[in-house]
Design a protein around this motif. Structure first.
Motif, PDB file in Angstrom:
ATOM      1  N   ALA A 133       0.841  -1.198   0.000  1.00  0.00           N
ATOM      2  CA  ALA A 133       0.000   0.000   0.000  1.00  0.00           C
ATOM      3  C   ALA A 133       0.878   1.252   0.000  1.00  0.00           C
ATOM      4  CB  ALA A 133      -0.924  -0.004   1.210  1.00  0.00           C
ATOM      5  N   ALA A 134       1.928   1.236   0.832  1.00  0.00           N
ATOM      6  CA  ALA A 134       2.831   2.382   0.900  1.00  0.00           C
ATOM      7  C   ALA A 134       3.518   2.607  -0.443  1.00  0.00           C
ATOM      8  CB  ALA A 134       3.865   2.159   1.993  1.00  0.00           C
ATOM      9  N   LEU A 135       3.858   1.485  -1.079  1.00  0.00           N
ATOM     10  CA  LEU A 135       4.570   1.573  -2.350  1.00  0.00           C
ATOM     11  C   LEU A 135       3.721   2.269  -3.418  1.00  0.00           C
ATOM     12  CD1 LEU A 135       7.287   0.547  -3.532  1.00  0.00           C
ATOM     13  CD2 LEU A 135       6.030  -1.383  -4.445  1.00  0.00           C
ATOM     14  N   ILE A 136       2.426   1.971  -3.448  1.00  0.00           N
ATOM     15  CA  ILE A 136       1.592   2.613  -4.461  1.00  0.00           C
ATOM     16  C   ILE A 136       0.951   3.901  -3.953  1.00  0.00           C
ATOM     17  CG2 ILE A 136       1.125   0.484  -5.729  1.00  0.00           C
ATOM     18  CD1 ILE A 136      -1.562   0.328  -4.338  1.00  0.00           C
ATOM     19  N   GLY A 137       1.374   4.346  -2.765  1.00  0.00           N
ATOM     20  CA  GLY A 137       0.968   5.663  -2.313  1.00  0.00           C
ATOM     21  C   GLY A 137      -0.274   5.685  -1.441  1.00  0.00           C
ATOM     22  N   LEU A 138      -0.817   4.533  -1.105  1.00  0.00           N
ATOM     23  CA  LEU A 138      -2.000   4.510  -0.244  1.00  0.00           C
ATOM     24  C   LEU A 138      -1.581   4.654   1.211  1.00  0.00           C
ATOM     25  CD1 LEU A 138      -4.144   1.585  -1.680  1.00  0.00           C
ATOM     26  CD2 LEU A 138      -4.509   4.026  -1.961  1.00  0.00           C
ATOM     27  N   ASP A 139      -2.418   5.296   1.987  1.00  0.00           N
ATOM     28  CA  ASP A 139      -2.149   5.393   3.412  1.00  0.00           C
ATOM     29  C   ASP A 139      -3.482   5.411   4.138  1.00  0.00           C
ATOM     30  OD1 ASP A 139      -1.317   5.808   5.933  1.00  0.00           O
ATOM     31  OD2 ASP A 139      -0.146   7.610   5.517  1.00  0.00           O
ATOM     32  N   MET A 140      -3.934   4.221   4.533  1.00  0.00           N
ATOM     33  CA  MET A 140      -5.274   4.123   5.094  1.00  0.00           C
ATOM     34  C   MET A 140      -5.351   4.651   6.520  1.00  0.00           C
ATOM     35  SD  MET A 140      -6.311   3.155   2.342  1.00  0.00           S
ATOM     36  CE  MET A 140      -8.091   2.980   2.515  1.00  0.00           C
ATOM     37  N   ASP A 141      -4.217   4.862   7.168  1.00  0.00           N
ATOM     38  CA  ASP A 141      -4.225   5.340   8.558  1.00  0.00           C
ATOM     39  C   ASP A 141      -4.054   6.855   8.657  1.00  0.00           C
ATOM     40  OD1 ASP A 141      -4.355   2.685   9.399  1.00  0.00           O
ATOM     41  OD2 ASP A 141      -2.174   2.490   9.258  1.00  0.00           O
ATOM     42  N   VAL A 142      -4.063   7.518   7.523  1.00  0.00           N
ATOM     43  CA  VAL A 142      -3.772   8.950   7.526  1.00  0.00           C
ATOM     44  C   VAL A 142      -4.911   9.722   8.206  1.00  0.00           C
ATOM     45  CG1 VAL A 142      -4.894   9.573   5.362  1.00  0.00           C
ATOM     46  CG2 VAL A 142      -2.806  10.742   6.036  1.00  0.00           C
ATOM     47  N   ALA A 143      -4.575  10.848   8.823  1.00  0.00           N
ATOM     48  CA  ALA A 143      -5.582  11.735   9.406  1.00  0.00           C
ATOM     49  C   ALA A 143      -5.258  13.160   8.976  1.00  0.00           C
ATOM     50  CB  ALA A 143      -5.551  11.632  10.929  1.00  0.00           C
ATOM     51  N   ALA A 144      -6.241  14.039   9.055  1.00  0.00           N
ATOM     52  CA  ALA A 144      -5.970  15.439   8.737  1.00  0.00           C
ATOM     53  C   ALA A 144      -4.913  15.951   9.713  1.00  0.00           C
ATOM     54  CB  ALA A 144      -7.246  16.256   8.852  1.00  0.00           C
ATOM     55  N   PRO A 145      -3.892  16.678   9.215  1.00  0.00           N
ATOM     56  CA  PRO A 145      -2.796  17.127  10.085  1.00  0.00           C
ATOM     57  C   PRO A 145      -3.299  18.012  11.219  1.00  0.00           C
ATOM     58  CG  PRO A 145      -2.278  17.510   7.762  1.00  0.00           C
ATOM     59  CD  PRO A 145      -3.712  17.099   7.833  1.00  0.00           C
TER      60      PRO A 145
END
Lengths: 188, 127
Positions: free
Chosen positions: A47-59
């Motif tokens: 997922a990281a390799l293709i740019g996905l980040d499912m755990d991301v939150a608004a900064p």
């Protein structure tokens, strides 16, 4: 003293004193460190390799939020979903431009060709966005106050020093963009 | 004042017939979306114009007109298209450091180019 960027036969050229290069380098490094995605344990490497980040939150840091804004007004869910798909690569785009500018600072002559001017304008813009958050520039009036601060001998506290740095970055970016517009003009 | 900005005529032609009688479905694939650029006190006017010219390929005149609209009215619709298209533009704009959002072209806030004062987003007027 730095010289304004200008467009000529060699490309877009500028001149910065060693102390000014040092200053820009540290500003750029600061912004890079704000943008570098933290490596989390247990992250899906594919997922990281293709740019996905499912755990991301608004900064939570306003300056980072300004660099990586929500894509929709009044729809946090949709904005978050968009972040999961795009934020990682946006961070990488920005870091790429910042790194390219930092590399140019290591050379003796400041000659920007190819993607150089675009990278520099993006890097200076991100540096200014972060400084503006630290200076609490919320509207044109705030910007006007900061702009009045032009005399380095008046730099007595962190805020006035930041204001001077912001004005220097603004001046440098303006001269760069004028040179870039001039170069576009001649290529038309 | 603002209507000429977005390629509105083709959008209307494209969606009118399909959605009108389509059994109440809200997700017709070709509902147009707008890319909105918001004013902020940091981005240089010259830089915003440069981004519009270099990224969208707009003429200097058109880029400056859109830039002034952002500056004076607080926001401007600078491109329209499918959701995927305007989202791609939004990421690119964020890459440049511009403050961009996407919204549905019709029914959304300011979807009718905001001339009837429907800005209502709090930011109101600036500059």
């Amino acid at each position: 003293m730095a010289k304004a960027f200008k467009y000529g036969l060699k490309g877009i050229t500028g001149y910065l004193e060693p102390a000014e290069r040092e200053l820009l380098r540290s500003l750029i490094d600061d912004v890079i460190s704000m943008l570098e995605p933290e490596e989390r344990a247990g992250q899906d490497p594919l997922a990281a390799l293709i740019g996905l980040d499912m755990d991301v939150a608004a900064p939570s840091d306003r300056a980072v939020l300004r660099l990586l804004p929500d894509v929709m007004k009044n729809d946090d869910d949709a904005s978050l979903e968009f972040r999961q798909l795009t934020e990682r690569s946006l961070r990488e785009t920005k870091i790429g431009a910042l790194r390219a500018a930092a590399l140019d600072l290591d050379k003796d002559e400041l000659v920007l060709t190819g993607d150089g001017p675009r990278h520099w304008s993006m890097a200076l813009n991100d540096v200014r966005l972060v400084l503006a958050e630290r200076l609490d520039i919320r509207d044109e009036e705030d910007a006007g106050h900061v702009h009045l601060m032009q005399d380095w001998s008046q730099a007595e506290d962190v805020e006035s020093y930041l204001a001077l740095v912001y004005n220097f970055a603004t001046w440098l970016q303006e001269s760069l963009v004028q040179a870039m517009l001039a170069s576009m003009e001649t290529r038309r | 004042m603002t209507v000429s900005v977005a390629p509105r005529p083709d959008i209307q032609e494209g969606t009118r017939t399909g959605t009108e009688e389509a059994t109440g479905s809200l997700t017709a694939p070709d509902i147009p979306w707008n890319l909105v650029i918001w004013n902020d006190p940091v981005n240089l006017m010259s830089y915003v114009s440069y981004v519009f010219q270099s990224y969208f390929g707009y003429s200097g005149t058109k880029a400056n007109k859109l830039m002034m609209e952002v500056h004076k009215k607080g926001r401007s619709i600078v491109a329209s298209g499918s959701k995927e298209q305007v989202e791609r533009h939004a990421v690119a704009m964020h890459g440049f450091g511009l403050w961009a959002t996407v919204e549905k072209a019709s029914g959304g806030p300011g979807g009718k180019s905001g001339k009837s004062g429907g800005s209502g987003q709090g930011k109101g007027k600036r500059g």
